[in-house]
Design a protein around this motif. Structure first.
Motif, PDB file in Angstrom:
ATOM      1  N   LEU A 203      46.250  -5.256 -15.257  1.00  0.00           N
ATOM      2  CA  LEU A 203      47.663  -5.637 -15.256  1.00  0.00           C
ATOM      3  C   LEU A 203      47.912  -6.719 -16.310  1.00  0.00           C
ATOM      4  CD1 LEU A 203      48.206  -5.872 -11.377  1.00  0.00           C
ATOM      5  CD2 LEU A 203      49.127  -4.101 -12.892  1.00  0.00           C
ATOM      6  N   PRO A 204      47.861  -6.357 -17.579  1.00  0.00           N
ATOM      7  CA  PRO A 204      48.022  -7.370 -18.636  1.00  0.00           C
ATOM      8  C   PRO A 204      49.401  -8.011 -18.656  1.00  0.00           C
ATOM      9  CG  PRO A 204      48.062  -5.162 -19.565  1.00  0.00           C
ATOM     10  CD  PRO A 204      47.655  -5.008 -18.134  1.00  0.00           C
ATOM     11  N   GLU A 205      50.374  -7.381 -17.996  1.00  0.00           N
ATOM     12  CA  GLU A 205      51.728  -7.944 -17.961  1.00  0.00           C
ATOM     13  C   GLU A 205      51.898  -8.989 -16.863  1.00  0.00           C
ATOM     14  OE1 GLU A 205      51.725  -4.405 -15.139  1.00  0.00           O
ATOM     15  OE2 GLU A 205      50.730  -4.998 -17.003  1.00  0.00           O
ATOM     16  N   LEU A 206      50.887  -9.136 -15.995  1.00  0.00           N
ATOM     17  CA  LEU A 206      50.962 -10.085 -14.891  1.00  0.00           C
ATOM     18  C   LEU A 206      50.446 -11.456 -15.315  1.00  0.00           C
ATOM     19  CD1 LEU A 206      51.319 -10.758 -11.826  1.00  0.00           C
ATOM     20  CD2 LEU A 206      48.940  -9.990 -11.529  1.00  0.00           C
ATOM     21  N   ALA A 207      51.255 -12.489 -15.113  1.00  0.00           N
ATOM     22  CA  ALA A 207      50.812 -13.862 -15.371  1.00  0.00           C
ATOM     23  C   ALA A 207      49.970 -14.331 -14.194  1.00  0.00           C
ATOM     24  CB  ALA A 207      52.007 -14.776 -15.565  1.00  0.00           C
ATOM     25  N   ILE A 208      48.705 -14.626 -14.460  1.00  0.00           N
ATOM     26  CA  ILE A 208      47.750 -15.035 -13.426  1.00  0.00           C
ATOM     27  C   ILE A 208      47.363 -16.492 -13.648  1.00  0.00           C
ATOM     28  CG2 ILE A 208      45.441 -14.655 -12.477  1.00  0.00           C
ATOM     29  CD1 ILE A 208      45.699 -11.728 -13.383  1.00  0.00           C
ATOM     30  N   VAL A 209      47.349 -17.255 -12.568  1.00  0.00           N
ATOM     31  CA  VAL A 209      46.899 -18.647 -12.622  1.00  0.00           C
ATOM     32  C   VAL A 209      45.688 -18.776 -11.718  1.00  0.00           C
ATOM     33  CG1 VAL A 209      47.525 -21.055 -12.338  1.00  0.00           C
ATOM     34  CG2 VAL A 209      49.297 -19.382 -12.919  1.00  0.00           C
ATOM     35  N   LEU A 210      44.555 -19.133 -12.287  1.00  0.00           N
ATOM     36  CA  LEU A 210      43.328 -19.324 -11.510  1.00  0.00           C
ATOM     37  C   LEU A 210      43.315 -20.731 -10.938  1.00  0.00           C
ATOM     38  CD1 LEU A 210      40.505 -18.321 -10.601  1.00  0.00           C
ATOM     39  CD2 LEU A 210      39.613 -19.240 -12.762  1.00  0.00           C
ATOM     40  N   ASP A 211      43.290 -20.836  -9.624  1.00  0.00           N
ATOM     41  CA  ASP A 211      43.301 -22.148  -8.972  1.00  0.00           C
ATOM     42  C   ASP A 211      41.904 -22.761  -8.935  1.00  0.00           C
ATOM     43  OD1 ASP A 211      45.969 -21.679  -8.471  1.00  0.00           O
ATOM     44  OD2 ASP A 211      45.710 -21.238  -6.340  1.00  0.00           O
ATOM     45  N   HIS A 212      41.852 -24.079  -9.063  1.00  0.00           N
ATOM     46  CA  HIS A 212      40.660 -24.883  -8.763  1.00  0.00           C
ATOM     47  C   HIS A 212      39.404 -24.426  -9.528  1.00  0.00           C
ATOM     48  CE1 HIS A 212      43.526 -25.804  -5.732  1.00  0.00           C
ATOM     49  NE2 HIS A 212      43.127 -24.940  -4.820  1.00  0.00           N
ATOM     50  N   PHE A 213      39.570 -24.145 -10.809  1.00  0.00           N
ATOM     51  CA  PHE A 213      38.430 -23.734 -11.647  1.00  0.00           C
ATOM     52  C   PHE A 213      37.819 -22.399 -11.203  1.00  0.00           C
ATOM     53  CE2 PHE A 213      37.896 -28.415 -12.432  1.00  0.00           C
ATOM     54  CZ  PHE A 213      37.882 -28.415 -13.810  1.00  0.00           C
ATOM     55  N   GLY A 214      38.396 -21.719 -10.222  1.00  0.00           N
ATOM     56  CA  GLY A 214      37.734 -20.549  -9.656  1.00  0.00           C
ATOM     57  C   GLY A 214      36.781 -20.921  -8.540  1.00  0.00           C
ATOM     58  N   CYS A 215      36.878 -22.155  -8.067  1.00  0.00           N
ATOM     59  CA  CYS A 215      36.191 -22.642  -6.865  1.00  0.00           C
ATOM     60  C   CYS A 215      34.690 -22.312  -6.825  1.00  0.00           C
ATOM     61  CB  CYS A 215      36.863 -22.076  -5.619  1.00  0.00           C
ATOM     62  SG  CYS A 215      36.499 -22.996  -4.125  1.00  0.00           S
ATOM     63  N   PRO A 216      33.893 -22.930  -7.699  1.00  0.00           N
ATOM     64  CA  PRO A 216      32.435 -22.746  -7.605  1.00  0.00           C
ATOM     65  C   PRO A 216      31.908 -23.332  -6.297  1.00  0.00           C
ATOM     66  CG  PRO A 216      32.987 -24.452  -9.218  1.00  0.00           C
ATOM     67  CD  PRO A 216      34.282 -23.824  -8.808  1.00  0.00           C
ATOM     68  N   ALA A 241      38.748 -15.655 -19.668  1.00  0.00           N
ATOM     69  CA  ALA A 241      39.581 -16.287 -20.696  1.00  0.00           C
ATOM     70  C   ALA A 241      39.932 -15.329 -21.826  1.00  0.00           C
ATOM     71  CB  ALA A 241      38.876 -17.515 -21.258  1.00  0.00           C
ATOM     72  N   ALA A 242      39.173 -14.250 -21.972  1.00  0.00           N
ATOM     73  CA  ALA A 242      39.495 -13.244 -22.989  1.00  0.00           C
ATOM     74  C   ALA A 242      40.767 -12.478 -22.645  1.00  0.00           C
ATOM     75  CB  ALA A 242      38.329 -12.280 -23.156  1.00  0.00           C
ATOM     76  N   CYS A 243      41.241 -12.621 -21.413  1.00  0.00           N
ATOM     77  CA  CYS A 243      42.489 -11.994 -20.978  1.00  0.00           C
ATOM     78  C   CYS A 243      43.616 -12.997 -21.221  1.00  0.00           C
ATOM     79  CB  CYS A 243      42.428 -11.631 -19.500  1.00  0.00           C
ATOM     80  SG  CYS A 243      41.056 -10.531 -19.066  1.00  0.00           S
ATOM     81  N   PRO A 244      44.521 -12.719 -22.158  1.00  0.00           N
ATOM     82  CA  PRO A 244      45.532 -13.720 -22.531  1.00  0.00           C
ATOM     83  C   PRO A 244      46.571 -13.994 -21.459  1.00  0.00           C
ATOM     84  CG  PRO A 244      45.922 -11.634 -23.667  1.00  0.00           C
ATOM     85  CD  PRO A 244      44.591 -11.512 -22.991  1.00  0.00           C
ATOM     86  N   ASN A 245      46.600 -13.190 -20.407  1.00  0.00           N
ATOM     87  CA  ASN A 245      47.583 -13.384 -19.335  1.00  0.00           C
ATOM     88  C   ASN A 245      47.101 -14.325 -18.244  1.00  0.00           C
ATOM     89  OD1 ASN A 245      45.706 -11.246 -18.848  1.00  0.00           O
ATOM     90  ND2 ASN A 245      46.915 -10.511 -17.126  1.00  0.00           N
TER      91      ASN A 245
END
Length: 347
Positions: A203-216, A241-245
């Motif tokens: 879904l390249p049209e979807l703006a995604i925000v990764l919370d909390h560094f991806g929670c390691p 990060a290669a996904c610009p969205n």
């Protein structure tokens, strides 16, 4: 065969007197900040309202706007099940209406609400209800997908159903968000990053925000394997990060699930302590995403059990000390403004 860890962890409640033991001067107090991740809740034993947020902010950092993220609080008691989370958005609006002075200070300028994305296209109804409840603030949705095979009963959070990010109905719900120009906040564990990479590509049209560094994760079978976890996390972060969205929020490392134990010490950590501990994560994230897709976040009041608001933002400022003026503007303000489409000017 997966190792099982069934012990439930609890986020420590803030201890005001203990937090006060670490008193620091505010670094770079004129730097404008948008805090893109905090909660408001009526949690028993640890309530946190807009006035509490305002008090934390009022200790010297120049926070010009914030973004509220769903916290499974103040749901509607009656009505259709899928619309009950709209009560949380309504509660934020009611709180701000009661305190227009705080609304004028930019508190909860953006709202990320909860909607059940497994409704697929039918989530339209929930989106419409959130938008009607908060036409000026509603910006996106967070539907937790947190699950790890080592924790069948969850950790500090209830486990999400298995494989949510791969489900067709969930992805149709995500596509519906994209059609409405809304973002998706992804709260998951580092072991799930490969699933999010798949979604971001699908879904390249979807703006995604990764919370909390991806929670390691740093508890249970992950405790003592921090180097291995970091290497796995770093590899997946670079692919994501290669996904610009996709953008990333840098913070949340005061959560007990990450292995944080600051609350067990005789005094709180200093901003220097936090900066040293988080430097590898921050440097990796910025190198991979660039400053225009990175933003610092407080994750309050969850992280308040470990350190105070002035200290955590001092830590972020220490981590960005070598950045240029334009880079600092992005990390502390502009990325959040753009990602959440806040109606305030860039700096």
């Amino acid at each position: 065969m997966a190792l099982e860890f069934t012990g439930a962890l609890r986020y420590p409640n803030p201890r005001v007197e203990w937090l006060a033991l670490q008193d620091e001067d505010i670094l770079d107090p004129s730097l404008p900040i948008v805090d893109p991740h905090h909660h408001i809740w009526a949690q028993e034993g640890n309530p946190y309202g807009v006035a509490d947020l305002a008090e934390d902010i009022g200790h010297g950092h120049r926070v010009v706007a914030t973004v509220f993220v769903e916290a499974h609080s103040s749901y509607r008691i009656e009505g259709p099940e899928e619309l009950k989370p709209v009560g949380e958005t309504e509660a934020i609006e009611k709180a701000l209406a009661a305190r227009p002075d705080l609304a004028d200070r930019g508190l909860c300028r953006g709202i990320v609400g909860k909607a059940d994305l497994t409704l697929g296209g039918a989530v339209e109804r929930v989106i419409a209800a959130h938008s009607a409840a908060s036409p000026e603030r509603f910006r996106g949705v967070r539907h937790l997908v947190t699950r790890d095979p080592h924790f069948p009963n969850g950790i500090a959070l209830r486990p999400s159903p298995e494989g949510l990010l791969k489900r067709i109905d969930f992805r149709e719900g995500l596509a519906t968000l994209a059609r409405h120009g809304l973002s998706f906040d992804a709260m998951l564990y580092h072991s799930q990053l490969s699933d999010l990479i798949e979604v971001a590509r699908f879904l390249p049209e979807l703006a995604i925000v990764l919370d909390h560094f991806g929670c390691p994760l740093g508890v249970g079978p992950y405790k003592g394997r921090e180097d291995e976890t970091f290497r796995q996390w770093r590899e997946n972060i670079r692919m994501l990060a290669a996904c610009p969205n996709v953008a990333i929020k840098m913070g949340g490392m005061g959560m007990v699930v990450t292995g944080a134990t600051w609350h067990e010490g005789p005094r709180p950590p200093s901003s220097g302590d936090l900066a040293r501990a988080w430097q590898p994560l921050v440097e990796t994230a910025i190198e991979a995403f660039g400053v225009d897709r990175c933003m610092f976040e407080s994750n309050f009041p969850v992280d308040k059990g470990m350190f105070s608001y002035p200290v955590v933002w001092n830590a972020f400022k220490r981590l960005a000390a070598g950045a240029s003026t334009a880079e600092k503007a992005a990390l502390f303000h502009n990325t959040a403004v753009r990602v959440y489409r806040l109606p305030i000017p860039l700096v």
